[in-house]
Scaffold this motif. Sequence first.
Motif, short mmCIF file in Angstrom:
data_model
loop_
_atom_site.label_atom_id
_atom_site.label_comp_id
_atom_site.label_asym_id
_atom_site.label_seq_id
_atom_site.Cartn_x
_atom_site.Cartn_y
_atom_site.Cartn_z
N ARG A 1 0.82 -1.22 0.00
CA ARG A 1 0.00 0.00 0.00
C ARG A 1 0.85 1.27 0.00
NH1 ARG A 1 -3.08 -3.07 4.02
NH2 ARG A 1 -4.94 -3.92 3.04
N ILE A 2 2.06 1.20 -0.57
CA ILE A 2 2.93 2.37 -0.65
C ILE A 2 3.22 2.67 -2.11
CG2 ILE A 2 5.21 3.31 -0.08
CD1 ILE A 2 5.24 1.58 2.39
N GLU A 3 3.13 3.92 -2.47
CA GLU A 3 3.47 4.34 -3.84
C GLU A 3 4.99 4.43 -3.94
OE1 GLU A 3 2.86 4.70 -7.46
OE2 GLU A 3 0.98 5.14 -6.41
N VAL A 4 5.60 3.41 -4.52
CA VAL A 4 7.06 3.36 -4.60
C VAL A 4 7.44 2.58 -5.86
CG1 VAL A 4 7.19 1.25 -3.21
CG2 VAL A 4 9.17 2.74 -3.35
N THR A 5 8.49 3.02 -6.52
CA THR A 5 8.96 2.32 -7.72
C THR A 5 9.71 1.05 -7.32
OG1 THR A 5 11.10 3.46 -7.80
CG2 THR A 5 9.23 4.53 -8.90
N PHE A 6 9.88 0.18 -8.28
CA PHE A 6 10.61 -1.07 -8.02
C PHE A 6 12.04 -0.76 -7.60
CE2 PHE A 6 13.41 -4.43 -9.75
CZ PHE A 6 13.00 -5.49 -8.94
N ASP A 7 12.70 0.18 -8.29
CA ASP A 7 14.09 0.53 -7.96
C ASP A 7 14.20 1.08 -6.55
OD1 ASP A 7 15.01 -0.29 -10.40
OD2 ASP A 7 15.00 1.71 -11.31
N ASP A 8 13.24 1.92 -6.15
CA ASP A 8 13.27 2.48 -4.80
C ASP A 8 13.03 1.39 -3.75
OD1 ASP A 8 13.85 5.00 -5.65
OD2 ASP A 8 11.78 5.73 -5.61
N ALA A 9 12.13 0.46 -4.07
CA ALA A 9 11.85 -0.64 -3.14
C ALA A 9 13.09 -1.50 -2.94
CB ALA A 9 10.69 -1.48 -3.66
N VAL A 10 13.78 -1.80 -4.04
CA VAL A 10 15.01 -2.59 -3.95
C VAL A 10 16.07 -1.81 -3.16
CG1 VAL A 10 16.94 -3.56 -5.27
CG2 VAL A 10 14.60 -3.88 -6.07
N SER A 11 16.16 -0.50 -3.41
CA SER A 11 17.13 0.33 -2.70
C SER A 11 16.88 0.30 -1.19
CB SER A 11 17.05 1.77 -3.21
OG SER A 11 17.94 2.61 -2.52
N ARG A 12 15.63 0.33 -0.78
CA ARG A 12 15.32 0.31 0.65
C ARG A 12 15.61 -1.06 1.26
NH1 ARG A 12 9.77 4.03 1.02
NH2 ARG A 12 10.75 5.93 0.19
N ALA A 13 15.33 -2.12 0.52
CA ALA A 13 15.67 -3.45 1.02
C ALA A 13 17.18 -3.59 1.14
CB ALA A 13 15.11 -4.51 0.07
N LYS A 14 17.91 -3.01 0.20
CA LYS A 14 19.37 -3.04 0.25
C LYS A 14 19.88 -2.23 1.43
CE LYS A 14 23.43 -2.21 -2.68
NZ LYS A 14 23.89 -1.73 -4.01
N GLN A 15 19.25 -1.10 1.71
CA GLN A 15 19.62 -0.30 2.88
C GLN A 15 19.45 -1.10 4.16
OE1 GLN A 15 17.34 3.32 2.78
NE2 GLN A 15 18.94 4.43 1.69
#
Length: 375
Positions: free
Chosen positions: A159-173
């Motif tokens: 339920r969050i408006e987020v791009t795939f790249d941003d989602a991967v970046s946050r998981a990587k963080q």
Amino acid sequence: MHIFENPYILISTLALGVVILVSIGICFALRGVKAVNDRSEKSFTTISKMERRFKTFGKSCVNRWVVYINLSTDNLRVSRSQQKLFLEIKDKLLDVFADGEDSFVATYDDTNYIVITSLDAGTIRKQIELCINDSNEILLKHDAFNIVSVLIGAFDSSRIEVTFDDAVSRAKQACMLAKTQKISYAEWNASSGKALDKKIKIENNIEKEIDNNRFFLEYQPVLDAKTKKIIGAEVLSRLNSESEGVLTPKSFLSAVDTVGINEKFDYYIFEKNCKWISNDKKQRENYKYTINFSRSTISEPEFVKKITTIAEKYDLKFSCLAVEILEDKNITGEAKQQMIDNLSLLKERGISILLDDFGSGYTTFGDLQNLDISI
């Protein structure tokens, strides 16, 4: 009559044998097809397909997790004989996460993998725990527990408006956060994400901050225990960051160490202090100024020459200077002996040697005599 003397019986027997062999062959072929199908269901997908699947899940999806998995080999180089453990761990990732319907696994690069899943939080956390436990068993089996580590970071993008790249970046963080905290698994949240963003930003800019002379010094008075008079000061460095404001060593010293510019930073602060003393040398040389140095700097072969050259550049008396040894690194062998020799030479020149927070780091009681501490 011998049974094979009758041609009809012989032909029937051979035919029966052929039928049996063909049946066995068909059975193995069917099993092979099933195995191929199973492998196709449990296989790595591509990043592009995963991105499309992420969009298919959509922000309205009740559960939409992105998991970043890192096989860290920072400690030592993995031998050829141990590289097959990577294959076993990759198979384990497929066994745990890939079901071809709710969860998908992709290879990000040689040692990093991404999972997206629409499973609920409780289930995905159990899968992550299972993956870590099973991977550790594989590492133990290959005697690589202290060579390779499995780090996992997860981001709940439901339920969050987020791009795939941003989602991967946050998981990587989150994965980087796990490494920083020396744990196997961490989840991204706003506060930890901001803290990690800040840490990365400081690391990326720390050398430029030195080059742009963004640091300034503060002086904490040191009093004589008997007279209560000021006899000197501890030199405290501060960073006036354009993006982060004024920062204390707690915020930037780890960046200095991570980037590997301890020596550059230490000499920069030392010279900054010497220049300040020289601006009012007649008054300020009457006090002793203590500056922290990393052990990696003190163990440098040219340490004594560089320190004395800077002091002489500003025509300062060595007696107004003190080197305080940080409890930041454990050095051994030749480096430790070099540090001991350097400190002895400095003390001969009249520079005092102090120890910062004894007992909080790597100095033992036996080192106190070898290091020739002044106080």
